[in-house]
Design an enzyme around this catalytic site. Structure first.
Site, PDB file in Angstrom:
ATOM      1  N   LYS A  10       0.867  -1.353   0.054  1.00  0.00           N
ATOM      2  CA  LYS A  10      -0.154  -0.081   0.025  1.00  0.00           C
ATOM      3  C   LYS A  10       0.797   1.259  -0.031  1.00  0.00           C
ATOM      4  CE  LYS A  10       0.637   1.728   4.396  1.00  0.00           C
ATOM      5  NZ  LYS A  10       1.597   2.777   4.414  1.00  0.00           N
ATOM      6  N   ASP A 140      -3.043  -1.311   9.644  1.00  0.00           N
ATOM      7  CA  ASP A 140      -3.090  -1.400   8.066  1.00  0.00           C
ATOM      8  C   ASP A 140      -3.716  -2.638   7.484  1.00  0.00           C
ATOM      9  OD1 ASP A 140      -1.945   1.219   7.763  1.00  0.00           O
ATOM     10  OD2 ASP A 140       0.131   0.418   7.497  1.00  0.00           O
TER      11      ASP A 140
HETATM   12  O1  C5P Z   1      -0.832  -0.911  14.192  1.00  0.00           O
HETATM   13  P1  C5P Z   1       0.596  -1.060  14.135  1.00  0.00           P
HETATM   14  O2  C5P Z   1       1.156  -2.369  14.797  1.00  0.00           O
HETATM   15  O3  C5P Z   1       0.875  -1.402  12.486  1.00  0.00           O
HETATM   16  O4  C5P Z   1       1.496   0.020  14.504  1.00  0.00           O
HETATM   17  C1  C5P Z   1       2.901   0.080  14.830  1.00  0.00           C
HETATM   18  C2  C5P Z   1       3.209   1.346  15.459  1.00  0.00           C
HETATM   19  O5  C5P Z   1       3.146   2.445  14.880  1.00  0.00           O
HETATM   20  C3  C5P Z   1       2.258   1.502  16.842  1.00  0.00           C
HETATM   21  O6  C5P Z   1       2.769   0.684  17.921  1.00  0.00           O
HETATM   22  C4  C5P Z   1       2.502   2.896  16.974  1.00  0.00           C
HETATM   23  O7  C5P Z   1       3.846   3.243  17.654  1.00  0.00           O
HETATM   24  C5  C5P Z   1       2.636   3.522  15.489  1.00  0.00           C
HETATM   25  N1  C5P Z   1       1.427   3.875  15.046  1.00  0.00           N
HETATM   26  C6  C5P Z   1       0.768   5.144  15.506  1.00  0.00           C
HETATM   27  N2  C5P Z   1      -0.616   5.431  15.166  1.00  0.00           N
HETATM   28  C7  C5P Z   1      -1.129   4.716  14.149  1.00  0.00           C
HETATM   29  C8  C5P Z   1      -0.649   3.669  13.665  1.00  0.00           C
HETATM   30  C9  C5P Z   1       0.564   3.158  14.229  1.00  0.00           C
HETATM   31  O8  C5P Z   1       1.396   5.959  16.470  1.00  0.00           O
HETATM   32  N3  C5P Z   1      -2.414   5.437  13.598  1.00  0.00           N
END
Ligand code: C5P
Length: 301
Positions: A10, A140
Site C-alpha cells: 500500500k 493497516d
Molecule cells: O498498528 P501497527 O502495529 O501497525 O502500529 C505500529 C506502531 O506504529 C504502533 O505501535 C505505533 O507506535 C505506531 N502507530 C501510531 N499511530 C497509528 C498507527 C501506528 O502511532 N495510527
C-alpha cells in the site's frame, strides 16, 4: 492440499496525522491505495505450524522477522482461536514488498494469511469478523484485506472503500535500510507538539482523485509523516528532488518511509523516471500501477 493468496503493497495518497491518543496511537485521516507490488503466501495442510520465507533480490533476508512472532503465524493463531480449532499448516512466503519500508509488507502478509487459513480450513468466516481480527493484528491489516483505494480513519483500521476512476502509474524506490514506524511517529510528536486533535482531512485528495487526472492528484498528495521521516533520513529529500527532476509529477515518502514513491503521468513517464533514477545510482527501482485488489486467492485449494 494447498492454497496461494496474494496481497499487495500500500501507499498513502493522503496521510493526515493528529495528536497522539492516550493509547499511544495517532488518529488518522488517510487514503490508501493498493499497488502492484505483491507478496504471495502459500499454505499447505500439515500437522503443526511452520513458516519458510523466500525474498526477492532487493530484500535483505535478515531484515524479515522470523520465529513465533512473525505476523503470519500470529494471524494463523488468532483465526484458529476465533474458530476454536488448532493452528496448523506449512506457510511459504514469497516477499517482494520492501521490509520496514512504509508499504505495509507485514500487514499484507497478515491479511493474506487470514484469507489462506480461512479457505484452507474451510471456515467461511464472516467478512466483519475477518476485518475485526485484522485490526487486532495491525492498523493497516484491514486495508490489506480490502485493497483498491480506500479511506482509513481511527488509527487507520476503520476502512471505507472508495470509487477510483483512475489508473495510476507509480515508481517506488525502496531503501537498503528500513525505518521503524514507531520511531517516525515519535519524531512527529517531537516536531509537532501542536498537532491538531482532529487529523487533517483528506477531502482535497478525494476531490483530486475523482477527476482521474494525474496532475491534479500529484498536487493533492500529502503525508504528515514525510517531515519527520526526512528529518531522520535527509537522503530521502534528495531522492524526491531527483525523481521529480527525472520527469515524475511528484515524489512522496510512502507512509512512515523510507520507501519513496513517485506519481507519473503515464506508463512511458514511469519508465523514463525509473531509468533516470537507476542511472543516478539507485539499484532498486520498481514500477507499479494502482489500484489493485486486496488479499485474494491466486491458486485455489
Ligand atoms: O498498528 P501497527 O502495529 O501497525 O502500529 C505500529 C506502531 O506504529 C504502533 O505501535 C505505533 O507506535 C505506531 N502507530 C501510531 N499511530 C497509528 C498507527 C501506528 O502511532 N495510527
Amino acid at each position: 492440499m494447498s492454497i496461494t493468496v496474494r496481497a499487495a503493497a500500500k501507499i498513502n495518497l493522503h496521510l493526515g496525522v493528529g495528536r497522539v491518543r492516550d493509547d499511544g496511537f495517532h488518529p488518522l485521516d488517510t487514503v490508501y491505495q493498493a499497488i502492484g507490488i505483491h507478496d504471495d503466501i502459500a499454505l499447505s495442510l500439515a500437522d503443526d505450524l511452520s513458516l519458510t520465507t523466500h525474498v526477492a533480490d532487493h530484500i535483505d533476508p535478515a531484515a524479515v522477522p522470523s520465529g513465533a512472532d512473525n505476523i503470519v503465524l500470529r494471524a494463523a493463531r488468532l483465526l484458529a482461536e476465533h474458530a476454536g480449532r488448532p493452528a496448523t499448516g506449512a506457510f511459504e512466503v514469497r516477499k517482494d514488498i520492501p521490509v520496514a519500508g512504509g508499504m505495509a509488507g507485514g500487514s499484507a502478509d497478515a491479511a493474506a494469511a487470514l484469507v489462506a487459513c480461512d479457505r484452507l480450513w474451510d471456515l467461511q468466516t464472516f467478512d466483519d469478523d475477518l476485518l475485526a481480527l485484522a485490526a487486532r493484528l495491525g492498523s493497516d491489516v484491514p486495508f490489506s484485506l480490502v485493497g483498491g483505494t480506500a479511506r482509513g480513519r481511527g488509527r487507520g483500521e476503520v476502512v471505507e472503500a472508495l470509487a477510483d476512476p483512475g489508473s495510476w502509474w507509480w515508481v517506488a524506490v525502496p531503501s537498503a535500510e528500513g525505518l521503524s514506524t514507531p520511531a517516525v511517529y515519535a519524531h512527529f510528536d517531537a516536531l509537532r507538539p501542536d498537532a491538531p486533535e482532529v487529523p487533517p482531512s483528506s477531502d482535497e485528495l478525494l476531490a483530486a482523485l475523482a477527476t482521474g487526472e494525474p496532475l491534479r492528484l500529484a498536487r493533492a498528495l500529502h503525508n504528515d509523516l514525510q517531515e519527520p521521516a526526512i528529518d531522520l533520513r535527509p537522503d530521502l529529500g534528495d531522492l524526491i528532488a531527483r525523481g521529480e527532476s527525472e520527469g515524475a509529477l511528484r515524489g512522496l515518502v510512502s507512509g512512515s518511509g523510507p520507501t519513496v514513491v513517485f506519481l507519473c503521468d503515464s506508463a512511458d513517464g514511469a519508465r523514463e523516471t525509473a531509468l533516470g533514477l537507476a542511472g543516478a545510482g539507485h539499484e532498486v527501482v520498481l514500477t507499479a500501477t494502482g489500484p489493485v485488489a486486496g488479499a485474494h486467492v491466486v491458486v485455489p485449494v
